[in-house]
Design a protein around this motif. Structure first.
Motif, mmCIF file in Angstrom:
data_model
loop_
_atom_site.group_PDB
_atom_site.id
_atom_site.type_symbol
_atom_site.label_atom_id
_atom_site.label_comp_id
_atom_site.label_asym_id
_atom_site.label_seq_id
_atom_site.Cartn_x
_atom_site.Cartn_y
_atom_site.Cartn_z
ATOM 1 N N ARG A 1 37.484 -5.499 56.592
ATOM 2 C CA ARG A 1 37.549 -5.510 55.126
ATOM 3 C C ARG A 1 38.808 -6.230 54.658
ATOM 4 N N ALA A 2 39.947 -5.923 55.295
ATOM 5 C CA ALA A 2 41.209 -6.539 54.893
ATOM 6 C C ALA A 2 41.183 -8.048 55.150
ATOM 7 N N MET A 3 40.624 -8.468 56.282
ATOM 8 C CA MET A 3 40.534 -9.906 56.574
ATOM 9 C C MET A 3 39.631 -10.600 55.563
ATOM 10 N N ASP A 4 38.517 -9.951 55.218
ATOM 11 C CA ASP A 4 37.627 -10.523 54.207
ATOM 12 C C ASP A 4 38.315 -10.601 52.850
ATOM 13 N N ASN A 5 39.121 -9.575 52.501
ATOM 14 C CA ASN A 5 39.861 -9.600 51.232
ATOM 15 C C ASN A 5 40.845 -10.759 51.192
ATOM 16 N N LEU A 6 41.552 -10.966 52.301
ATOM 17 C CA LEU A 6 42.510 -12.070 52.360
ATOM 18 C C LEU A 6 41.791 -13.410 52.195
ATOM 19 N N ARG A 7 40.692 -13.587 52.932
ATOM 20 C CA ARG A 7 39.916 -14.829 52.843
ATOM 21 C C ARG A 7 39.447 -15.050 51.404
ATOM 22 N N ARG B 1 34.941 -12.847 75.282
ATOM 23 C CA ARG B 1 34.819 -11.530 74.638
ATOM 24 C C ARG B 1 35.820 -10.554 75.239
ATOM 25 N N ALA B 2 35.946 -10.579 76.567
ATOM 26 C CA ALA B 2 36.860 -9.654 77.254
ATOM 27 C C ALA B 2 38.309 -9.941 76.864
ATOM 28 N N ARG B 3 38.662 -11.218 76.782
ATOM 29 C CA ARG B 3 40.038 -11.569 76.411
ATOM 30 C C ARG B 3 40.326 -11.233 74.966
ATOM 31 N N PHE B 4 39.336 -11.422 74.105
ATOM 32 C CA PHE B 4 39.566 -11.165 72.688
ATOM 33 C C PHE B 4 39.661 -9.674 72.411
ATOM 34 N N GLY B 5 38.931 -8.883 73.156
ATOM 35 C CA GLY B 5 39.005 -7.434 72.975
ATOM 36 C C GLY B 5 37.825 -6.879 72.217
ATOM 37 N N ALA B 6 37.946 -5.623 71.898
ATOM 38 C CA ALA B 6 36.876 -4.892 71.226
ATOM 39 C C ALA B 6 36.750 -5.324 69.773
ATOM 40 N N ASN B 7 35.685 -4.850 69.162
ATOM 41 C CA ASN B 7 35.459 -5.145 67.752
ATOM 42 C C ASN B 7 36.603 -4.588 66.922
ATOM 43 N N PRO B 8 37.060 -5.340 65.927
ATOM 44 C CA PRO B 8 38.107 -4.809 65.053
ATOM 45 C C PRO B 8 37.584 -3.616 64.258
ATOM 46 N N ALA B 9 38.491 -2.738 63.871
ATOM 47 C CA ALA B 9 38.127 -1.588 63.046
ATOM 48 C C ALA B 9 37.558 -2.084 61.717
ATOM 49 N N PRO B 10 36.613 -1.344 61.126
ATOM 50 C CA PRO B 10 35.999 -1.776 59.866
ATOM 51 C C PRO B 10 37.015 -2.061 58.767
ATOM 52 N N GLU B 11 38.086 -1.253 58.706
ATOM 53 C CA GLU B 11 39.084 -1.491 57.657
ATOM 54 C C GLU B 11 39.832 -2.807 57.887
ATOM 55 N N MET B 12 39.970 -3.222 59.154
ATOM 56 C CA MET B 12 40.594 -4.522 59.429
ATOM 57 C C MET B 12 39.680 -5.658 58.986
#
Length: 180
Positions: free
Chosen positions: A140-146, A127-138
């Motif tokens: 949404r964009a990842m879900d749109n791409l998928r 979790r620490a290496r991956f970082g914080a939660n992505p922004a909600p708009e990111m």
């Protein structure tokens, strides 16, 4: 302990296995957990509270900030194994099963504190290496791409030209994201 905010997300992993955000070797299925970790993680989650299989999948996804979601094809055989070994029991509730620890499961979890603690440590490190939660708009964009890729794939076979166009667009997007 495992329920931390994020919903669906994703990441692109490339390069050497040591660069993988979850550490460890990148195997055929690119799993972030070591051999046997999932069993202890699932048992620990059920030890916190009785859960359905879907809830376990979502709890693990949330624990990894949405960067890893175990498939039902991994979770349900694990649940079956834990049930067959007497560590958990299931109660059918409509079309779902609610899994709970048995006395034997509680004893096994208590006896395996070191393994569970090690799994929790690897999870927190990831979790620490991956970082914080992505922004909600990111998200949404990842879900749109998928969704766009899934819709296109559902329309039938791709021509070699279509494969080239789609992979080119995905590779360009990945490169742009990596440069950001």
């Amino acid at each position: 302990m495992f329920g931390h905010g994020s919903k669906r997300g994703g990441s692109r992993h490339g390069g050497d296995w040591r660069d993988h955000p979850f550490g460890g070797r990148r195997g055929r299925h690119d799993r972030p957990l070591e051999q046997g970790d999932l069993r202890w993680l699932v048992l620990d989650l059920i030890g916190e509270q009785p859960r359905h299989g879907y809830e376990i999948i979502k709890a693990i996804e949330d624990a990894f900030n949405g960067a890893y979601t175990p498939s039902p094809g991994v979770i349900y055989p694990t649940l079956t194994l834990l049930e067959e070994t007497g560590l958990i029991v299931s109660e059918t509730q409509g079309a779902k099963k609610l899994y709970s620890l048995t006395d034997q499961g509680r004893a096994e979890l208590a006896a395996r504190v070191q393994e569970v603690t090690a799994v929790r440590g690897r999870l927190e490190e990831a979790r620490a290496r991956f970082g914080a939660n992505p922004a909600p708009e990111m998200i949404r964009a990842m879900d749109n791409l998928r969704a766009a890729v899934q819709v296109r794939l559902s329309k039938g076979p791709l021509s070699p030209e279509a494969v080239q166009v789609i992979t080119g667009a995905l590779d360009r997007a990945a490169s742009e994201i990596e440069r950001s």
